[in-house]
Scaffold this motif. Sequence first.
Motif, PDB file in Angstrom:
ATOM      1  N   ARG A   2       0.842  -1.181   0.000  1.00 34.81           N
ATOM      2  CA  ARG A   2       0.000   0.000   0.000  1.00 34.81           C
ATOM      3  C   ARG A   2       0.887   1.245   0.000  1.00 34.81           C
ATOM      4  O   ARG A   2       1.776   1.389   0.844  1.00 34.81           O
ATOM      5  N   VAL A   3       0.605   2.139  -0.940  1.00 33.11           N
ATOM      6  CA  VAL A   3       1.365   3.383  -1.057  1.00 33.11           C
ATOM      7  C   VAL A   3       0.414   4.559  -0.878  1.00 33.11           C
ATOM      8  O   VAL A   3      -0.755   4.491  -1.265  1.00 33.11           O
ATOM      9  N   SER A   4       0.919   5.627  -0.293  1.00 27.86           N
ATOM     10  CA  SER A   4       0.144   6.855  -0.145  1.00 27.86           C
ATOM     11  C   SER A   4       0.979   8.046  -0.599  1.00 27.86           C
ATOM     12  O   SER A   4       2.132   8.216  -0.153  1.00 27.86           O
ATOM     13  N   LEU A   5       0.400   8.854  -1.462  1.00 31.85           N
ATOM     14  CA  LEU A   5       1.009  10.092  -1.919  1.00 31.85           C
ATOM     15  C   LEU A   5       0.263  11.238  -1.239  1.00 31.85           C
ATOM     16  O   LEU A   5      -0.956  11.360  -1.387  1.00 31.85           O
ATOM     17  N   ILE A   6       0.980  12.057  -0.482  1.00 30.18           N
ATOM     18  CA  ILE A   6       0.355  13.149   0.249  1.00 30.18           C
ATOM     19  C   ILE A   6       0.529  14.429  -0.572  1.00 30.18           C
ATOM     20  O   ILE A   6       1.603  15.033  -0.587  1.00 30.18           O
ATOM     21  N   GLN A   7      -0.520  14.801  -1.272  1.00 31.61           N
ATOM     22  CA  GLN A   7      -0.502  15.982  -2.139  1.00 31.61           C
ATOM     23  C   GLN A   7      -0.789  17.210  -1.279  1.00 31.61           C
ATOM     24  O   GLN A   7      -1.938  17.588  -1.060  1.00 31.61           O
ATOM     25  N   LEU A   8       0.280  17.814  -0.787  1.00 31.55           N
ATOM     26  CA  LEU A   8       0.160  18.933   0.130  1.00 31.55           C
ATOM     27  C   LEU A   8      -0.207  20.217  -0.609  1.00 31.55           C
ATOM     28  O   LEU A   8       0.293  20.484  -1.706  1.00 31.55           O
ATOM     29  N   GLU A   9      -1.062  21.007   0.021  1.00 29.05           N
ATOM     30  CA  GLU A   9      -1.336  22.357  -0.478  1.00 29.05           C
ATOM     31  C   GLU A   9      -0.358  23.288   0.225  1.00 29.05           C
ATOM     32  O   GLU A   9      -0.478  23.546   1.423  1.00 29.05           O
ATOM     33  N   LEU A 196       5.246   6.550  -9.095  1.00 30.74           N
ATOM     34  CA  LEU A 196       4.524   7.240  -8.032  1.00 30.74           C
ATOM     35  C   LEU A 196       4.910   8.709  -8.138  1.00 30.74           C
ATOM     36  O   LEU A 196       6.027   9.101  -7.775  1.00 30.74           O
ATOM     37  N   ALA A 197       4.012   9.514  -8.683  1.00 33.41           N
ATOM     38  CA  ALA A 197       4.297  10.908  -8.996  1.00 33.41           C
ATOM     39  C   ALA A 197       3.489  11.795  -8.066  1.00 33.41           C
ATOM     40  O   ALA A 197       2.255  11.847  -8.163  1.00 33.41           O
ATOM     41  N   CYS A 198       4.155  12.483  -7.143  1.00 31.39           N
ATOM     42  CA  CYS A 198       3.485  13.252  -6.095  1.00 31.39           C
ATOM     43  C   CYS A 198       3.724  14.740  -6.303  1.00 31.39           C
ATOM     44  O   CYS A 198       4.853  15.223  -6.134  1.00 31.39           O
ATOM     45  N   ASN A 199       2.668  15.457  -6.659  1.00 34.20           N
ATOM     46  CA  ASN A 199       2.754  16.881  -6.957  1.00 34.20           C
ATOM     47  C   ASN A 199       2.216  17.709  -5.784  1.00 34.20           C
ATOM     48  O   ASN A 199       1.623  17.177  -4.846  1.00 34.20           O
ATOM     49  N   THR A 200       2.414  19.038  -5.878  1.00 33.68           N
ATOM     50  CA  THR A 200       1.852  19.949  -4.904  1.00 33.68           C
ATOM     51  C   THR A 200       0.523  20.512  -5.397  1.00 33.68           C
ATOM     52  O   THR A 200       0.209  20.486  -6.587  1.00 33.68           O
ATOM     53  N   ALA A 201      -0.239  21.045  -4.451  1.00 29.55           N
ATOM     54  CA  ALA A 201      -1.491  21.741  -4.745  1.00 29.55           C
ATOM     55  C   ALA A 201      -1.365  23.185  -4.260  1.00 29.55           C
ATOM     56  O   ALA A 201      -0.360  23.580  -3.677  1.00 29.55           O
ATOM     57  N   ASP A 217       0.854   2.121 -13.311  1.00 31.09           N
ATOM     58  CA  ASP A 217       1.445   0.781 -13.337  1.00 31.09           C
ATOM     59  C   ASP A 217       2.353   0.608 -14.555  1.00 31.09           C
ATOM     60  O   ASP A 217       2.450   1.505 -15.411  1.00 31.09           O
ATOM     61  N   PRO A 218       3.069  -0.533 -14.671  1.00 33.26           N
ATOM     62  CA  PRO A 218       4.030  -0.700 -15.751  1.00 33.26           C
ATOM     63  C   PRO A 218       3.425  -0.747 -17.155  1.00 33.26           C
ATOM     64  O   PRO A 218       4.169  -0.668 -18.142  1.00 33.26           O
ATOM     65  N   TRP A 219       2.127  -0.867 -17.281  1.00 32.64           N
ATOM     66  CA  TRP A 219       1.454  -0.796 -18.578  1.00 32.64           C
ATOM     67  C   TRP A 219       0.997   0.622 -18.896  1.00 32.64           C
ATOM     68  O   TRP A 219       0.387   0.865 -19.936  1.00 32.64           O
ATOM     69  N   GLY A 220       1.241   1.546 -17.973  1.00 30.98           N
ATOM     70  CA  GLY A 220       0.823   2.921 -18.181  1.00 30.98           C
ATOM     71  C   GLY A 220      -0.588   3.209 -17.717  1.00 30.98           C
ATOM     72  O   GLY A 220      -1.106   4.307 -17.951  1.00 30.98           O
ATOM     73  N   GLU A 221      -1.213   2.251 -17.050  1.00 34.69           N
ATOM     74  CA  GLU A 221      -2.562   2.459 -16.545  1.00 34.69           C
ATOM     75  C   GLU A 221      -2.506   3.284 -15.249  1.00 34.69           C
ATOM     76  O   GLU A 221      -1.705   3.000 -14.355  1.00 34.69           O
ATOM     77  N   ILE A 222      -3.352   4.288 -15.149  1.00 36.47           N
ATOM     78  CA  ILE A 222      -3.432   5.106 -13.948  1.00 36.47           C
ATOM     79  C   ILE A 222      -4.298   4.376 -12.924  1.00 36.47           C
ATOM     80  O   ILE A 222      -5.501   4.218 -13.115  1.00 36.47           O
ATOM     81  N   LEU A 223      -3.667   3.931 -11.857  1.00 36.45           N
ATOM     82  CA  LEU A 223      -4.382   3.197 -10.815  1.00 36.45           C
ATOM     83  C   LEU A 223      -5.109   4.128  -9.857  1.00 36.45           C
ATOM     84  O   LEU A 223      -6.128   3.754  -9.288  1.00 36.45           O
ATOM     85  N   ALA A 224      -4.570   5.317  -9.679  1.00 37.22           N
ATOM     86  CA  ALA A 224      -5.195   6.315  -8.809  1.00 37.22           C
ATOM     87  C   ALA A 224      -4.667   7.685  -9.208  1.00 37.22           C
ATOM     88  O   ALA A 224      -3.491   7.814  -9.572  1.00 37.22           O
ATOM     89  N   GLU A 225      -5.532   8.686  -9.144  1.00 35.60           N
ATOM     90  CA  GLU A 225      -5.131  10.046  -9.509  1.00 35.60           C
ATOM     91  C   GLU A 225      -5.863  11.032  -8.613  1.00 35.60           C
ATOM     92  O   GLU A 225      -7.077  10.932  -8.417  1.00 35.60           O
ATOM     93  N   ALA A 226      -5.121  12.001  -8.096  1.00 38.05           N
ATOM     94  CA  ALA A 226      -5.694  13.023  -7.228  1.00 38.05           C
ATOM     95  C   ALA A 226      -6.336  14.128  -8.053  1.00 38.05           C
ATOM     96  O   ALA A 226      -6.138  14.227  -9.270  1.00 38.05           O
ATOM     97  N   VAL A 232      -4.798  12.935   0.212  1.00 41.14           N
ATOM     98  CA  VAL A 232      -3.957  11.764   0.446  1.00 41.14           C
ATOM     99  C   VAL A 232      -4.440  10.685  -0.513  1.00 41.14           C
ATOM    100  O   VAL A 232      -5.563  10.176  -0.379  1.00 41.14           O
ATOM    101  N   LEU A 233      -3.606  10.374  -1.489  1.00 38.91           N
ATOM    102  CA  LEU A 233      -3.958   9.417  -2.538  1.00 38.91           C
ATOM    103  C   LEU A 233      -3.343   8.065  -2.193  1.00 38.91           C
ATOM    104  O   LEU A 233      -2.121   7.944  -2.096  1.00 38.91           O
ATOM    105  N   THR A 234      -4.188   7.058  -2.005  1.00 41.16           N
ATOM    106  CA  THR A 234      -3.722   5.747  -1.581  1.00 41.16           C
ATOM    107  C   THR A 234      -4.083   4.695  -2.621  1.00 41.16           C
ATOM    108  O   THR A 234      -5.172   4.732  -3.196  1.00 41.16           O
ATOM    109  N   ALA A 235      -3.143   3.784  -2.877  1.00 46.09           N
ATOM    110  CA  ALA A 235      -3.387   2.712  -3.847  1.00 46.09           C
ATOM    111  C   ALA A 235      -2.637   1.464  -3.412  1.00 46.09           C
ATOM    112  O   ALA A 235      -1.600   1.537  -2.741  1.00 46.09           O
ATOM    113  N   GLU A 236      -3.185   0.328  -3.795  1.00 48.05           N
ATOM    114  CA  GLU A 236      -2.508  -0.958  -3.618  1.00 48.05           C
ATOM    115  C   GLU A 236      -1.801  -1.308  -4.918  1.00 48.05           C
ATOM    116  O   GLU A 236      -2.401  -1.247  -5.999  1.00 48.05           O
TER     117      GLU A 236
END
Length: 259
Positions: A2-9, A196-201, A217-226, A232-236
């Motif tokens: 499980r990964v979480s990207l914290i997109q901070l403002e 895992l690309a984590c940007n600012t807001a 993912d390695p096929w270029g599919e977006i599994l989760a997008e903020a 806080v964007l979380t994906a397995e």
Amino acid sequence: MRVSLIQLEVDLSVPAADRLAEAAELVRGRAGDHLVVLPELWLAGGWDYARWDEDAEALDGPTARTMADAARDAGVWLHAGSIVELGPDGAHYNTSLLIGPDGLRRAAYRKIHRFGFDSGEAALMGPGDEIVTCPTPFGTIGLATCYDLRFPEMFRLLLDQGTEVLVVPAAWPARRVEHWRLFARARAVENQVFVLACNTAGEQAGLAQGGHSMVVDPWGEILAEAGTGFQVLTAEIDTALVAKTRADFPVLKDRRLGR
């Protein structure tokens, strides 16, 4: 995993000490995750150049110590985004930190490609000169930062050092956010890795930030997008998919240049 990207403002009107404490609490709240990621220069600001002298710190400075404590308390691997590093040579570097669940720094990466076309970051920060990867229990992590995404040759070098999960913190502006989305997917597809690309807001120095942090993912599919605000964007993810993708579609075996 499980990964979480914290997109901070990033609100630079709020005292840095308060924002540092808030980020640490957000990390502590991710206990149970395997990897947590923060954005680029979320404390000093990616676009407020006037603050960089004041906010520059050593690799073992207050940001690193606070984030190390938070990672240890949560029991997570933490990519703590990047800091304005005051190097031993007196120069500034845009340096990202990878911290283990024991609170120890496992890797530091100085951003190689600095944005600004001879002004801004390109004039005020020194360039990194090392490709950085780090083995972890869930695969080898490769480190890059923001503008690096525009230089695919760098990611071939990361690939050749075993990268399976690419972590990219950023302060990417809204007006070029479609480039951000395109490059994150392209780097995943061409190297058959997770990105895992984590940007600012929010807004920094009058410049709207793009948000849209992504897990690809390695096929270029977006599994989760903020979206465009704090999130806080979380994906397995299953890092075994990297080897499977490379076996099922062995395009990397046909490389002829750059090896």
